[in-house]
Motif scaffolding. Sequence first.
Motif, PDB file in Angstrom:
ATOM      1  N   ASN A  66      30.653  27.396   2.340  1.00 28.94           N
ATOM      2  CA  ASN A  66      30.817  27.184   0.895  1.00 28.94           C
ATOM      3  C   ASN A  66      29.602  27.667   0.107  1.00 28.94           C
ATOM      4  O   ASN A  66      29.740  28.326  -0.936  1.00 28.94           O
ATOM      5  N   ASN A  67      28.402  27.310   0.557  1.00 29.86           N
ATOM      6  CA  ASN A  67      27.199  27.722  -0.176  1.00 29.86           C
ATOM      7  C   ASN A  67      27.058  29.250  -0.157  1.00 29.86           C
ATOM      8  O   ASN A  67      26.691  29.862  -1.171  1.00 29.86           O
ATOM      9  N   ARG A  90      29.444  30.854  -2.544  1.00 25.33           N
ATOM     10  CA  ARG A  90      28.994  30.744  -3.935  1.00 25.33           C
ATOM     11  C   ARG A  90      27.995  31.849  -4.248  1.00 25.33           C
ATOM     12  O   ARG A  90      28.063  32.500  -5.296  1.00 25.33           O
ATOM     13  N   GLU A  91      27.066  32.073  -3.334  1.00 22.81           N
ATOM     14  CA  GLU A  91      26.082  33.128  -3.532  1.00 22.81           C
ATOM     15  C   GLU A  91      26.756  34.511  -3.587  1.00 22.81           C
ATOM     16  O   GLU A  91      26.431  35.348  -4.430  1.00 22.81           O
ATOM     17  N   SER A 125      21.647  36.455  -8.304  1.00 23.42           N
ATOM     18  CA  SER A 125      21.941  35.029  -8.175  1.00 23.42           C
ATOM     19  C   SER A 125      21.335  34.251  -9.334  1.00 23.42           C
ATOM     20  O   SER A 125      20.520  33.345  -9.173  1.00 23.42           O
ATOM     21  N   ILE A 182      25.860  31.629 -10.696  1.00 26.43           N
ATOM     22  CA  ILE A 182      26.185  30.577  -9.736  1.00 26.43           C
ATOM     23  C   ILE A 182      27.202  29.618 -10.342  1.00 26.43           C
ATOM     24  O   ILE A 182      28.171  29.199  -9.689  1.00 26.43           O
ATOM     25  N   ALA A 183      26.986  29.283 -11.601  1.00 24.19           N
ATOM     26  CA  ALA A 183      27.928  28.381 -12.269  1.00 24.19           C
ATOM     27  C   ALA A 183      29.319  28.998 -12.351  1.00 24.19           C
ATOM     28  O   ALA A 183      30.340  28.330 -12.138  1.00 24.19           O
ATOM     29  N   GLU A 217      30.878  28.829  -8.931  1.00 22.58           N
ATOM     30  CA  GLU A 217      31.360  27.470  -8.645  1.00 22.58           C
ATOM     31  C   GLU A 217      32.674  27.196  -9.359  1.00 22.58           C
ATOM     32  O   GLU A 217      33.576  26.546  -8.824  1.00 22.58           O
ATOM     33  N   SER A 218      32.764  27.682 -10.585  1.00 23.95           N
ATOM     34  CA  SER A 218      34.006  27.465 -11.336  1.00 23.95           C
ATOM     35  C   SER A 218      35.165  28.216 -10.677  1.00 23.95           C
ATOM     36  O   SER A 218      36.298  27.720 -10.639  1.00 23.95           O
ATOM     37  N   LEU A 251      35.453  28.886  -7.463  1.00 23.46           N
ATOM     38  CA  LEU A 251      35.821  28.173  -6.246  1.00 23.46           C
ATOM     39  C   LEU A 251      36.593  26.896  -6.569  1.00 23.46           C
ATOM     40  O   LEU A 251      37.552  26.543  -5.874  1.00 23.46           O
ATOM     41  N   THR A 252      36.162  26.199  -7.641  1.00 23.13           N
ATOM     42  CA  THR A 252      36.858  24.968  -8.031  1.00 23.13           C
ATOM     43  C   THR A 252      38.290  25.279  -8.451  1.00 23.13           C
ATOM     44  O   THR A 252      39.240  24.590  -8.050  1.00 23.13           O
TER      45      THR A 252
END
Length: 577
Positions: free
Chosen positions: A537-538, A541-542, A552, A557-558, A561-562, A564-565
């Motif tokens: 997961n991390n 994100r990268e 990065s 990154i935000a 994350e959005s 992936l969410t």
Amino acid sequence: MLLSLRIENFALIDHLDLELGLGLNVFTGETGAGKSIILDAIDTVLGGKVDRRMIRTGAKRAILEATFEVEAAISNWLAEQEIDLVDGTLAVCSREITLSSGKVRSRSRLNGILISRKLLDEVRDRFVEITAQGQTLQLSQPGLQRDWLDLYGGADLLAAKQTVAAAYSKTKQAQNALENRRQFEQQRLQRLDLLQYQIQELDAANLTDADELEQLKQEQQRLGHVVELQHQSYQINQLLYENDERKAASDLLSQAENILTDMVEYDTQLQPILAMVEDALAQVIEAGRQISSYGEQLESDPERLQEVQDRIQQLKQICRKYGQTLAEVIAYYEKIQAELKDLQTGEQSLEALEKAYQEATQKLIFVCQSLTQLRQKTASKLETHLVKELKPLAMEKVEFKVEIHPIEPTINGADLVEFCFSPNPGEPLQPLGAIASGGEMSRFLLALKACFSQVAGSGTMVFDEIDVGVSGRVAQAIAQKLHQLGQGHQVLCVTHQPIVAAMGDRHFHVEKKVIGDPVSNDGSEERTVVRVSQLNNNQRREELAQLASGRSATEAIAFAESLLTEADYLRQFYTNY
């Protein structure tokens, strides 16, 4: 489903073991990182073309091995090929590529058994469906559109297509037989004319005796020298039997006979000699009489001599045309008489072949009409289905129609199939290749694959940058469609779109690395290799942040994350839907 892929010394890959799974498997990395090498390896292990560049520099052999988990239908097919599964469910396809004396060779095996190229092609069709970037350009080809329509039609349509192919083959055979017969008919008639002329000429020659020419030559010599023969006959008669000027041979033999008769009275041992002289005397007298009779019978006959000379000339002319000797001419005469009989009665009639061709043509037209009807029904279903699949791909107002135009019957039927498309309201339907943009073509192809996956079982589907040239809402729609395709199927996708990558059930990162060459003694020499790693997961994100911005940063990154969410939400939504 492709469970694993093992690669050794292929292109820039020294060694790679890749584990894959059900659902959407995405591959990302910088341009030129080697993502397509993974797909090339899948293509090659299943029979794709090979060349020397596929073997890693410095190596002499490349090995590819793909392990598939197969369904019941494929398992039954493999059983028909007398190939046993590994552990009851697995099929291991491997290919070894070697370089020797500048030539590239390869061998393919399925579960350890060497297989032919033909069988390998059948394996490929059942295991994997690869969709590359350039395939969108092929969408405008009527032949490919027809094949896709037939594939969508399923078993009934494909069976009707095979029936047409068989009828077409039979029709072509009947046509070829008729054309050959017509061509032969012309040759036959020409041959008949020649044979009839030759037989007529040989009939007129009245050939019955192979020795006739020699006999005529002898008669010609006799008739041409009658005077000389008469004179010589008289001379012989004089010498043997009748001679007024001197004693003839018969007179001398008669004297010898008289003397020997007297001698025998005193010595009977001379009796055999006397008998021989008596026999000689009798033969000389008979020879004299016969030569005298021969000479008396000789008479000049100019008319007969002319007849003989004319006949000799005729026979010599015949021999110049038909054989070196009269015996050969007579043999040729008998041969062409038999050939003439065969040509007149031994061949199938032209009318029968014309009838067979007409019947085959009518059968072909009939089965083509049946195929056309099936295609028309299938086209109506595909039109509805494809529009339904296109609407979620940001093409809400799209119109699509399959145009079927009649053509002369071919092995594929009597239909020209053309996909017509209108992506925008108010625009008329036009051929797909004439108006669709690159992004529209990509979405169209993706929707088409979605249609196929729902009407028939599909193996592993591979997409090489199917999302190229799109962004924003369209990229999101493609991502969702790829994920939907992955429900119950396996999808492999190379992408540069972070939105698409976020929807992956598994995310693999592909990169090039420069390492020390283990072959060199001190490791100072460097080699470029391709490495593939599955991201957690991390790491995802990268990677998504890098895809989105190239760095990065906090905002990237935000954003990642959005993505992936949202992807997790959509996956759950489609799973529960």
